[in-house]
Design a protein around this motif. Structure first.
Motif, PDB file in Angstrom:
ATOM      1  N   VAL A   1       0.812  -1.216   0.000  1.00 28.28           N
ATOM      2  CA  VAL A   1       0.000   0.000   0.000  1.00 28.28           C
ATOM      3  C   VAL A   1       0.846   1.267   0.000  1.00 28.28           C
ATOM      4  N   GLU A   2       2.094   1.175   0.459  1.00 28.17           N
ATOM      5  CA  GLU A   2       2.946   2.362   0.511  1.00 28.17           C
ATOM      6  C   GLU A   2       3.811   2.539  -0.730  1.00 28.17           C
ATOM      7  N   GLU A   3       4.241   1.429  -1.349  1.00 29.33           N
ATOM      8  CA  GLU A   3       5.263   1.520  -2.385  1.00 29.33           C
ATOM      9  C   GLU A   3       4.867   0.942  -3.746  1.00 29.33           C
ATOM     10  N   LEU A   4       4.033  -0.077  -3.761  1.00 23.90           N
ATOM     11  CA  LEU A   4       3.870  -0.848  -4.989  1.00 23.90           C
ATOM     12  C   LEU A   4       2.624  -0.523  -5.795  1.00 23.90           C
ATOM     13  N   GLU A   5       1.519  -0.306  -5.118  1.00 23.50           N
ATOM     14  CA  GLU A   5       0.274  -0.054  -5.848  1.00 23.50           C
ATOM     15  C   GLU A   5       0.303   1.292  -6.573  1.00 23.50           C
ATOM     16  N   TYR A   6      -0.647   1.446  -7.471  1.00 30.92           N
ATOM     17  CA  TYR A   6      -0.834   2.685  -8.227  1.00 30.92           C
ATOM     18  C   TYR A   6       0.449   3.112  -8.931  1.00 30.92           C
ATOM     19  N   GLU A   7       0.994   2.145  -9.711  1.00 25.56           N
ATOM     20  CA  GLU A   7       2.178   2.397 -10.539  1.00 25.56           C
ATOM     21  C   GLU A   7       3.373   2.900  -9.720  1.00 25.56           C
ATOM     22  N   GLY A   8       3.543   2.309  -8.547  1.00 24.80           N
ATOM     23  CA  GLY A   8       4.690   2.635  -7.718  1.00 24.80           C
ATOM     24  C   GLY A   8       4.523   3.838  -6.817  1.00 24.80           C
ATOM     25  N   LYS A   9       3.361   4.473  -6.863  1.00 22.86           N
ATOM     26  CA  LYS A   9       3.121   5.636  -6.006  1.00 22.86           C
ATOM     27  C   LYS A   9       2.521   5.235  -4.661  1.00 22.86           C
ATOM     28  N   GLY A  10       1.994   4.015  -4.574  1.00 24.70           N
ATOM     29  CA  GLY A  10       1.312   3.594  -3.362  1.00 24.70           C
ATOM     30  C   GLY A  10      -0.100   4.133  -3.302  1.00 24.70           C
ATOM     31  N   LEU A  11      -0.877   3.633  -2.363  1.00 24.18           N
ATOM     32  CA  LEU A  11      -2.271   4.060  -2.214  1.00 24.18           C
ATOM     33  C   LEU A  11      -2.408   5.320  -1.368  1.00 24.18           C
ATOM     34  N   ASN A  12      -1.317   5.737  -0.725  1.00 17.70           N
ATOM     35  CA  ASN A  12      -1.336   6.969   0.069  1.00 17.70           C
ATOM     36  C   ASN A  12      -2.460   6.932   1.109  1.00 17.70           C
ATOM     37  N   LEU A  13      -2.446   5.883   1.925  1.00 18.32           N
ATOM     38  CA  LEU A  13      -3.486   5.693   2.932  1.00 18.32           C
ATOM     39  C   LEU A  13      -3.172   6.493   4.196  1.00 18.32           C
ATOM     40  N   CYS A  14      -4.190   6.647   5.023  1.00 20.43           N
ATOM     41  CA  CYS A  14      -4.012   7.336   6.298  1.00 20.43           C
ATOM     42  C   CYS A  14      -3.095   6.526   7.219  1.00 20.43           C
ATOM     43  N   TRP A  15      -2.447   7.236   8.128  1.00 22.04           N
ATOM     44  CA  TRP A  15      -1.521   6.593   9.061  1.00 22.04           C
ATOM     45  C   TRP A  15      -2.220   5.487   9.848  1.00 22.04           C
ATOM     46  N   GLU A  16      -3.441   5.710  10.304  1.00 19.56           N
ATOM     47  CA  GLU A  16      -4.147   4.731  11.128  1.00 19.56           C
ATOM     48  C   GLU A  16      -4.406   3.437  10.366  1.00 19.56           C
ATOM     49  N   THR A  17      -4.711   3.553   9.077  1.00 22.02           N
ATOM     50  CA  THR A  17      -4.951   2.360   8.260  1.00 22.02           C
ATOM     51  C   THR A  17      -3.652   1.583   8.082  1.00 22.02           C
ATOM     52  N   ARG A  18      -2.574   2.288   7.780  1.00 23.17           N
ATOM     53  CA  ARG A  18      -1.285   1.624   7.584  1.00 23.17           C
ATOM     54  C   ARG A  18      -0.804   0.965   8.875  1.00 23.17           C
ATOM     55  N   ASP A  19      -0.998   1.640   9.990  1.00 22.52           N
ATOM     56  CA  ASP A  19      -0.604   1.081  11.281  1.00 22.52           C
ATOM     57  C   ASP A  19      -1.382  -0.203  11.573  1.00 22.52           C
ATOM     58  N   GLY A  20      -2.665  -0.222  11.272  1.00 20.80           N
ATOM     59  CA  GLY A  20      -3.480  -1.416  11.506  1.00 20.80           C
ATOM     60  C   GLY A  20      -3.090  -2.570  10.613  1.00 20.80           C
ATOM     61  N   ILE A  21      -2.768  -2.279   9.356  1.00 16.48           N
ATOM     62  CA  ILE A  21      -2.334  -3.331   8.432  1.00 16.48           C
ATOM     63  C   ILE A  21      -1.044  -3.967   8.938  1.00 16.48           C
TER      64      ILE A  21
END
Length: 346
Positions: free
Chosen positions: A151-171
């Motif tokens: 979600v941070e590095e690979l999706e959306y052609e290498g830009k990541g999904l740019n999710l909220c901190w809380e979502t990334r922390d939970g993942i």
């Protein structure tokens, strides 16, 4: 109802222990707010529409290459975790949107062939580290860390999904030593276990690995004799134990029964002859693919090489990203193309 209305309703209806979308710690790259969706709603929808999420439907949960149509895949597992998590969050007046976003994204980094694939990558990386060819490269593979990388590095052609901190922390915190900072993330962490313990029992019964009378009576006496009863017991217990508290927990007897049943599954299902009968083949397949791309990284699709800066670490990491992102059937097809003579292919 616009975003401001949604945010106001959160403050009016949710617990003071909830994560509020207008108080998010934000995204790595600031983004203009949406007129009609909260920040956590946007995260949920970004995950739902990404390629890694779609690939979950063709990734193994427990049984490799099952013949029946009703065995779980990584996708159906994810949806069951999301349903259980939302039910708990709703009753505890926590943020359902954040909970669902974490649940939907928690396994995006899983390999083909389930935990067998994860073990295969870890073992192969350890071999490379011992060989000294790539001394700074990762020496093991962890699917929670890979989910975060997706979600941070690979999706959306290498830009990541740019999710909220809380979502990334939970993942990141859905398994392993990292405990999620939000109660929503803590819900998903336990709901993941609730889901896989019960649906893996169901699949094991379907496969003939277990029969109902095989399940330990002492754990069934606490949790219930079938999946609906056990899930209901676990969900109700989590709600009662966590209500009004700033943490998520199960009562001691219920948690002990759940963990006991999990240990039983490891001994009698995950490590059973039937469940593991194809494991050596799956491990060898992934090991062969991974080592092939270590030697031929230029053949990896560009979307996995965008971050490649020419260093040995990035060289190996791009191979990890590509192989871990494969579905079971895509890995099988590539192996067939790369290692089986054309005249022998079916």
């Amino acid at each position: 109802m616009n975003r401001t209305d949604l945010e106001r309703r959160e403050h009016e209806t949710l617990s003071p222990f909830a994560a509020f979308s207008d108080a998010t710690k934000g995204r790595a790259t600031p983004k203009a707010l949406d007129n009609y969706r909260s920040e956590f709603q946007r995260d949920r929808e970004r995950i739902l529409h990404c390629k890694s999420f779609r690939r979950l439907s063709h990734k193994t949960q427990v049984f490799l290459a099952p013949e029946g149509d009703h065995y779980r895949t990584r996708m159906t597992h994810t949806l069951e975790v999301a349903q259980i998590s939302r039910s708990i969050a709703r009753t505890l007046a926590l943020n359902e949107d954040l909970t669902e976003a974490i649940a939907l994204g928690h396994d995006l980094g899983h390999t083909p062939f389930g935990h067998t694939g994860e073990a295969a990558l870890s073992e192969t990386l350890a071999e490379l580290a011992q060989g000294g060819a790539f001394p700074q490269a990762p020496s093991c593979f962890n699917h929670a860390q890979q989910s975060l990388r997706v979600v941070e590095e690979l999706e959306y052609e290498g830009k990541g999904l740019n999710l909220c901190w809380e979502t990334r922390d939970g993942i990141l915190g859905h398994s392993g030593t990292h405990m999620p900072a939000t109660l929503e993330g803590q819900i998903v962490r336990t709901a993941d276990r609730i889901a896989y313990i019960n649906h893996d029992i169901d699949d094991a019964l379907r496969a003939g690995v277990l029969s109902p009378e095989d399940l330990p009576a002492k754990y069934c006496a606490v949790l219930g004799d079938n999946a609906p009863q056990r899930i209901t017991t676990l969900v109700h217990d989590m709600i009662k134990t966590s209500a009004g508290k700033d943490y998520i927990a199960l009562s001691e007897p219920v948690e002990a029964a759940m963990l006991g049943l999990r240990d039983y599954l490891f001994e009698n299902v995950y490590l059973s002859d039937l469940a593991k009968s194809q494991e050596p083949k799956a491990k060898q397949l992934l090991r062969s693919l991974f080592l092939y791309y270590v030697e031929n990284a230029q053949q990896i699709p560009i979307e996995y090489r965008r971050k490649h800066d020419g260093t040995a670490v990035e060289h190996v990491q791009s191979c990890i990203d590509f192989v871990a992102g494969m579905t079971d059937r895509y890995a099988l097809r590539l192996y067939n193309e790369l290692f089986i003579p054309a005249s022998w292919q079916l």
